[in-house]
Design a protein around this motif. Structure first.
Motif, PDB file in Angstrom:
ATOM      1  N   LEU A   1       0.822  -1.204   0.000  1.00 62.94           N
ATOM      2  CA  LEU A   1       0.000   0.000   0.000  1.00 62.94           C
ATOM      3  C   LEU A   1       0.859   1.258   0.000  1.00 62.94           C
ATOM      4  O   LEU A   1       0.545   2.246  -0.679  1.00 62.94           O
ATOM      5  N   LEU A   2       1.969   1.228   0.747  1.00 61.35           N
ATOM      6  CA  LEU A   2       2.878   2.370   0.758  1.00 61.35           C
ATOM      7  C   LEU A   2       3.467   2.618  -0.630  1.00 61.35           C
ATOM      8  O   LEU A   2       3.528   3.761  -1.103  1.00 61.35           O
ATOM      9  N   CYS A   3       3.880   1.540  -1.304  1.00 59.64           N
ATOM     10  CA  CYS A   3       4.421   1.681  -2.662  1.00 59.64           C
ATOM     11  C   CYS A   3       3.362   2.232  -3.608  1.00 59.64           C
ATOM     12  O   CYS A   3       3.666   3.057  -4.486  1.00 59.64           O
ATOM     13  N   ALA A   4       2.113   1.784  -3.440  1.00 57.70           N
ATOM     14  CA  ALA A   4       1.033   2.278  -4.302  1.00 57.70           C
ATOM     15  C   ALA A   4       0.790   3.773  -4.082  1.00 57.70           C
ATOM     16  O   ALA A   4       0.603   4.532  -5.044  1.00 57.70           O
ATOM     17  N   LEU A   5       0.795   4.209  -2.823  1.00 52.53           N
ATOM     18  CA  LEU A   5       0.596   5.629  -2.534  1.00 52.53           C
ATOM     19  C   LEU A   5       1.736   6.474  -3.098  1.00 52.53           C
ATOM     20  O   LEU A   5       1.511   7.560  -3.649  1.00 52.53           O
ATOM     21  N   PHE A   6       2.946   5.977  -2.972  1.00 52.47           N
ATOM     22  CA  PHE A   6       4.084   6.697  -3.539  1.00 52.47           C
ATOM     23  C   PHE A   6       3.981   6.761  -5.065  1.00 52.47           C
ATOM     24  O   PHE A   6       4.331   7.780  -5.675  1.00 52.47           O
ATOM     25  N   ALA A   7       3.515   5.690  -5.677  1.00 44.89           N
ATOM     26  CA  ALA A   7       3.366   5.680  -7.133  1.00 44.89           C
ATOM     27  C   ALA A   7       2.308   6.689  -7.575  1.00 44.89           C
ATOM     28  O   ALA A   7       2.484   7.386  -8.587  1.00 44.89           O
ATOM     29  N   VAL A   8       1.214   6.780  -6.841  1.00 45.47           N
ATOM     30  CA  VAL A   8       0.171   7.762  -7.166  1.00 45.47           C
ATOM     31  C   VAL A   8       0.729   9.174  -7.055  1.00 45.47           C
ATOM     32  O   VAL A   8       0.512  10.023  -7.938  1.00 45.47           O
ATOM     33  N   ALA A   9       1.462   9.451  -5.979  1.00 47.43           N
ATOM     34  CA  ALA A   9       2.057  10.778  -5.809  1.00 47.43           C
ATOM     35  C   ALA A   9       3.057  11.072  -6.918  1.00 47.43           C
ATOM     36  O   ALA A   9       3.114  12.199  -7.439  1.00 47.43           O
ATOM     37  N   GLY A  10       3.845  10.075  -7.309  1.00 44.18           N
ATOM     38  CA  GLY A  10       4.806  10.267  -8.387  1.00 44.18           C
ATOM     39  C   GLY A  10       4.132  10.568  -9.713  1.00 44.18           C
ATOM     40  O   GLY A  10       4.582  11.439 -10.471  1.00 44.18           O
ATOM     41  N   SER A  11       3.041   9.876 -10.017  1.00 43.51           N
ATOM     42  CA  SER A  11       2.309  10.129 -11.261  1.00 43.51           C
ATOM     43  C   SER A  11       1.698  11.531 -11.262  1.00 43.51           C
ATOM     44  O   SER A  11       1.755  12.248 -12.266  1.00 43.51           O
ATOM     45  N   ALA A  12       1.102  11.926 -10.136  1.00 41.38           N
ATOM     46  CA  ALA A  12       0.467  13.246 -10.063  1.00 41.38           C
ATOM     47  C   ALA A  12       1.492  14.370 -10.206  1.00 41.38           C
ATOM     48  O   ALA A  12       1.264  15.350 -10.931  1.00 41.38           O
ATOM     49  N   THR A  13       2.636  14.240  -9.537  1.00 36.95           N
ATOM     50  CA  THR A  13       3.656  15.277  -9.659  1.00 36.95           C
ATOM     51  C   THR A  13       4.278  15.280 -11.047  1.00 36.95           C
ATOM     52  O   THR A  13       4.741  16.335 -11.525  1.00 36.95           O
ATOM     53  N   GLY A  14       4.292  14.133 -11.730  1.00 40.81           N
ATOM     54  CA  GLY A  14       4.764  14.104 -13.107  1.00 40.81           C
ATOM     55  C   GLY A  14       3.917  14.967 -14.017  1.00 40.81           C
ATOM     56  O   GLY A  14       4.430  15.717 -14.864  1.00 40.81           O
ATOM     57  N   LEU A  15       2.604  14.900 -13.847  1.00 40.65           N
ATOM     58  CA  LEU A  15       1.714  15.748 -14.638  1.00 40.65           C
ATOM     59  C   LEU A  15       1.867  17.216 -14.263  1.00 40.65           C
ATOM     60  O   LEU A  15       1.721  18.108 -15.109  1.00 40.65           O
ATOM     61  N   LEU A  16       2.179  17.486 -12.990  1.00 45.65           N
ATOM     62  CA  LEU A  16       2.459  18.868 -12.594  1.00 45.65           C
ATOM     63  C   LEU A  16       3.730  19.386 -13.260  1.00 45.65           C
ATOM     64  O   LEU A  16       3.821  20.560 -13.630  1.00 45.65           O
ATOM     65  N   PHE A  17       4.724  18.507 -13.421  1.00 49.18           N
ATOM     66  CA  PHE A  17       5.945  18.900 -14.123  1.00 49.18           C
ATOM     67  C   PHE A  17       5.628  19.389 -15.529  1.00 49.18           C
ATOM     68  O   PHE A  17       6.191  20.376 -16.005  1.00 49.18           O
ATOM     69  N   VAL A  18       4.727  18.684 -16.212  1.00 47.56           N
ATOM     70  CA  VAL A  18       4.364  19.083 -17.565  1.00 47.56           C
ATOM     71  C   VAL A  18       3.679  20.450 -17.558  1.00 47.56           C
ATOM     72  O   VAL A  18       3.958  21.313 -18.404  1.00 47.56           O
ATOM     73  N   ALA A  19       2.771  20.662 -16.609  1.00 48.06           N
ATOM     74  CA  ALA A  19       2.076  21.949 -16.521  1.00 48.06           C
ATOM     75  C   ALA A  19       3.058  23.084 -16.242  1.00 48.06           C
ATOM     76  O   ALA A  19       2.977  24.161 -16.854  1.00 48.06           O
ATOM     77  N   VAL A  20       4.002  22.848 -15.320  1.00 41.57           N
ATOM     78  CA  VAL A  20       5.016  23.865 -15.039  1.00 41.57           C
ATOM     79  C   VAL A  20       5.899  24.083 -16.260  1.00 41.57           C
ATOM     80  O   VAL A  20       6.271  25.217 -16.591  1.00 41.57           O
ATOM     81  N   GLY A  21       6.225  22.993 -16.959  1.00 40.16           N
ATOM     82  CA  GLY A  21       7.032  23.118 -18.164  1.00 40.16           C
ATOM     83  C   GLY A  21       6.368  23.971 -19.228  1.00 40.16           C
ATOM     84  O   GLY A  21       7.043  24.712 -19.954  1.00 40.16           O
ATOM     85  N   SER A  22       5.046  23.899 -19.307  1.00 42.30           N
ATOM     86  CA  SER A  22       4.332  24.733 -20.277  1.00 42.30           C
ATOM     87  C   SER A  22       4.485  26.217 -19.953  1.00 42.30           C
ATOM     88  O   SER A  22       4.502  27.060 -20.850  1.00 42.30           O
ATOM     89  N   LEU A  23       4.603  26.543 -18.656  1.00 40.09           N
ATOM     90  CA  LEU A  23       4.835  27.939 -18.268  1.00 40.09           C
ATOM     91  C   LEU A  23       6.251  28.377 -18.630  1.00 40.09           C
ATOM     92  O   LEU A  23       6.460  29.468 -19.167  1.00 40.09           O
ATOM     93  N   TYR A  24       7.220  27.519 -18.340  1.00 37.09           N
ATOM     94  CA  TYR A  24       8.606  27.852 -18.659  1.00 37.09           C
ATOM     95  C   TYR A  24       8.833  27.895 -20.170  1.00 37.09           C
ATOM     96  O   TYR A  24       9.718  28.616 -20.645  1.00 37.09           O
ATOM     97  N   GLY A  25       8.068  27.131 -20.928  1.00 39.47           N
ATOM     98  CA  GLY A  25       8.222  27.123 -22.373  1.00 39.47           C
ATOM     99  C   GLY A  25       7.799  28.417 -23.038  1.00 39.47           C
ATOM    100  O   GLY A  25       8.044  28.603 -24.237  1.00 39.47           O
ATOM    101  N   ARG A  26       7.177  29.323 -22.291  1.00 34.99           N
ATOM    102  CA  ARG A  26       6.790  30.626 -22.827  1.00 34.99           C
ATOM    103  C   ARG A  26       7.885  31.679 -22.645  1.00 34.99           C
ATOM    104  O   ARG A  26       7.715  32.824 -23.057  1.00 34.99           O
ATOM    105  N   LEU A  27       8.995  31.306 -22.009  1.00 34.15           N
ATOM    106  CA  LEU A  27      10.027  32.272 -21.641  1.00 34.15           C
ATOM    107  C   LEU A  27      11.210  32.223 -22.591  1.00 34.15           C
ATOM    108  O   LEU A  27      11.614  31.156 -23.051  1.00 34.15           O
ATOM    109  N   ILE A  28      11.784  33.403 -22.852  1.00 35.92           N
ATOM    110  CA  ILE A  28      13.042  33.501 -23.582  1.00 35.92           C
ATOM    111  C   ILE A  28      14.171  33.001 -22.676  1.00 35.92           C
ATOM    112  O   ILE A  28      13.986  32.833 -21.461  1.00 35.92           O
ATOM    113  N   GLY A  29      15.355  32.758 -23.247  1.00 36.51           N
ATOM    114  CA  GLY A  29      16.432  32.064 -22.545  1.00 36.51           C
ATOM    115  C   GLY A  29      16.773  32.590 -21.173  1.00 36.51           C
ATOM    116  O   GLY A  29      16.751  31.857 -20.186  1.00 36.51           O
ATOM    117  N   ARG A  30      17.087  33.882 -21.064  1.00 37.60           N
ATOM    118  CA  ARG A  30      17.507  34.424 -19.774  1.00 37.60           C
ATOM    119  C   ARG A  30      16.379  34.418 -18.752  1.00 37.60           C
ATOM    120  O   ARG A  30      16.619  34.221 -17.556  1.00 37.60           O
TER     121      ARG A  30
END
Length: 446
Positions: free
Chosen positions: A114-143
């Motif tokens: 059950l602990l491994c399953a909960l960690f896997a759920v948290a890992g999947s959810a934060t992975g999708l958050l990474f993509v959402a944050v990446g979409s914000l950073y993808g709007r920025l020029i280099g500096r």
């Protein structure tokens, strides 16, 4: 104030806040790993806890890769404000469940699963958050991307040292656990809320980004292989060498890594503000990272027993590579107007996959690599793989191919890191003359 009044107020009062959600997720991952043992109830799970962390990392990788492979269908869902907030809530709920589960006592098989399953759920959810944050950073020029990335890493290191510093107040073990536990539970929902605020105020433009895999430069796939190999090699080396630091090893390693993180973040900030264009040579930084990784991996069998903390260098090298890797993905999205779900899903996914596989194989094979001959053979194989990637598959010159101009108005790599005031004035002049590229017009508009 209107329907989106709260979100507008947050973004206008602190425009950098949505980009700091990346730092919140990075900080959460440290509390989830519990590398310094501040959360006693989680540390009591021992080896089960290590497997749970691997499950979280591999689930994170699988989610990112699936999002990248199905970016056409996933983009509208993953980049919606409600979905980002929902991912933060799910990750926080899973973290709270894991924390409560760890208070149940000694783990049996069911609790461990059950602990491994909960960690896997948290890992999947934060992975999708990474993509959402990446979409914000993808709007920025280099500096801009480098500057906000540096602030995120600064925040991550600061949160870590604030939590560790609780012990100096002598509140007892329950008091010392209070702040790390609160960070562990609340940081994901805070990151999701900031992402949702930014996506609500300024949603992605429909049809602006391409999700066609054929639009990705062929050299990008070579970079993906390099990311996988280097992350695997450095994570494997760190996992195998971890025992040489003793019982205080995880704490010492995490402290030094976060101190190094803050130093590098300060250097990046100063570079953005004061440096000229020629300083941002991504190819040279890449070469320096690869040479450093060759030295660390090659000398690991000898230096682990002679120099205390040699294995910490693998974490430091990997940290710098992750910073470079994130900036490169941001620039790919910005310059080529590719879907952030596609680019960050694949790019960040292979990084998480390499880390997870390196930790897994390092944990499994660690006991069998105490023989000098086995250590030497492993070191030679990993060194040859890194050299092959760094100087044959994807070299310093490959960055020119990766950021080659496809259209007449596209920015090249030097223009992407031009000083911001000069860049904006030049873009306005070219826009008036009708020779400004789409990316430059977008910068001026924002």
């Amino acid at each position: 104030m209107g329907r989106d009044g709260i979100q507008v107020s947050i973004v206008r009062a602190m425009p950098i806040a949505p980009f700091l959600s990346f730092g919140l997720i990075l900080a959460w991952s440290q509390f989830a790993n519990n590398a310094y043992g501040a959360i006693d109830s989680l540390a009591a799970f021992g080896g089960v806890y290590r497997f749970a962390n691997m499950a979280s990392t591999l689930a994170n990788a699988a989610t990112l890769l699936l999002a990248g492979c199905f970016s056409r269908r996933a983009a509208s869902l993953v980049l919606s404000p409600r979905f980002s907030l929902g991912c933060g809530i799910v990750a926080s709920a899973a973290s709270l469940g894991a924390l409560l589960l760890s208070l149940a006592g000694a783990p049996d098989m069911q609790l461990a699963m059950l602990l491994c399953a909960l960690f896997a759920v948290a890992g999947s959810a934060t992975g999708l958050l990474f993509v959402a944050v990446g979409s914000l950073y993808g709007r920025l020029i280099g500096r801009q991307a480098v500057f906000n990335l540096a602030w995120s890493h600064m925040l991550c290191g600061a949160l870590f040292f604030v939590a560790v510093g609780m012990a100096h107040w002598h509140l007892g073990r329950a008091g010392d656990m209070l702040l790390p536990s609160a960070f562990y539970v609340l940081l994901p929902v805070a990151a999701g809320g900031l992402c949702a605020a930014a996506l609500s105020v300024d949603p992605p433009e429909s049809g602006f980004y391409s999700a066609d895999v054929r639009d990705i430069p062929a050299v990008f796939w070579k970079l993906v292989v390099v990311i996988l190999v280097l992350c695997f090699a450095m994570s494997f080396t760190g996992a195998v060498s971890q025992g040489s630091l003793g019982t205080e090893g995880p704490l010492l390693r995490t402290r030094s890594n976060n101190f190094f993180r803050i130093v590098i973040a300060l250097v990046l900030m100063m570079s953005v503000v004061f440096a000229k264009r020629g300083v941002f040579e991504l190819g040279r930084v890449y070469t320096a990272i690869m040479v450093s990784s060759v030295v660390v991996v090659t000398m690991a069998p000898v230096m682990d027993g002679e120099v205390a903390g040699w294995s910490q260098l693998s974490s430091a090298v990997l940290l710098v590579f992750r910073m470079l890797h994130w900036v490169v993905l941001c620039l790919i999205v910005y310059q080529k107007q590719l879907s952030p779900v596609l680019v960050f899903g694949l790019g960040a996914g292979v990084q998480a996959l390499g880390n997870g596989l390196g930790l897994l194989f390092g944990f499994v094979a660690g006991d069998g690599l105490h023989e000098p001959s086995a250590q030497l053979l492993t070191s030679i194989v990993l060194t040859l793989l890194i050299i092959l990637c760094a100087f044959v598959l994807f070299s310093e010159k490959s960055f020119d191919d990766l950021f080659a101009q496809r259209n007449e108005g596209d920015l090249d790599l030097a223009q992407l890191f031009a000083p911001l005031p000069a860049f904006a004035m030049g873009a306005e002049q070219r826009s008036a003359a009708g020779s400004c590229g789409v990316a430059e017009v977008d910068v001026c508009r924002r």
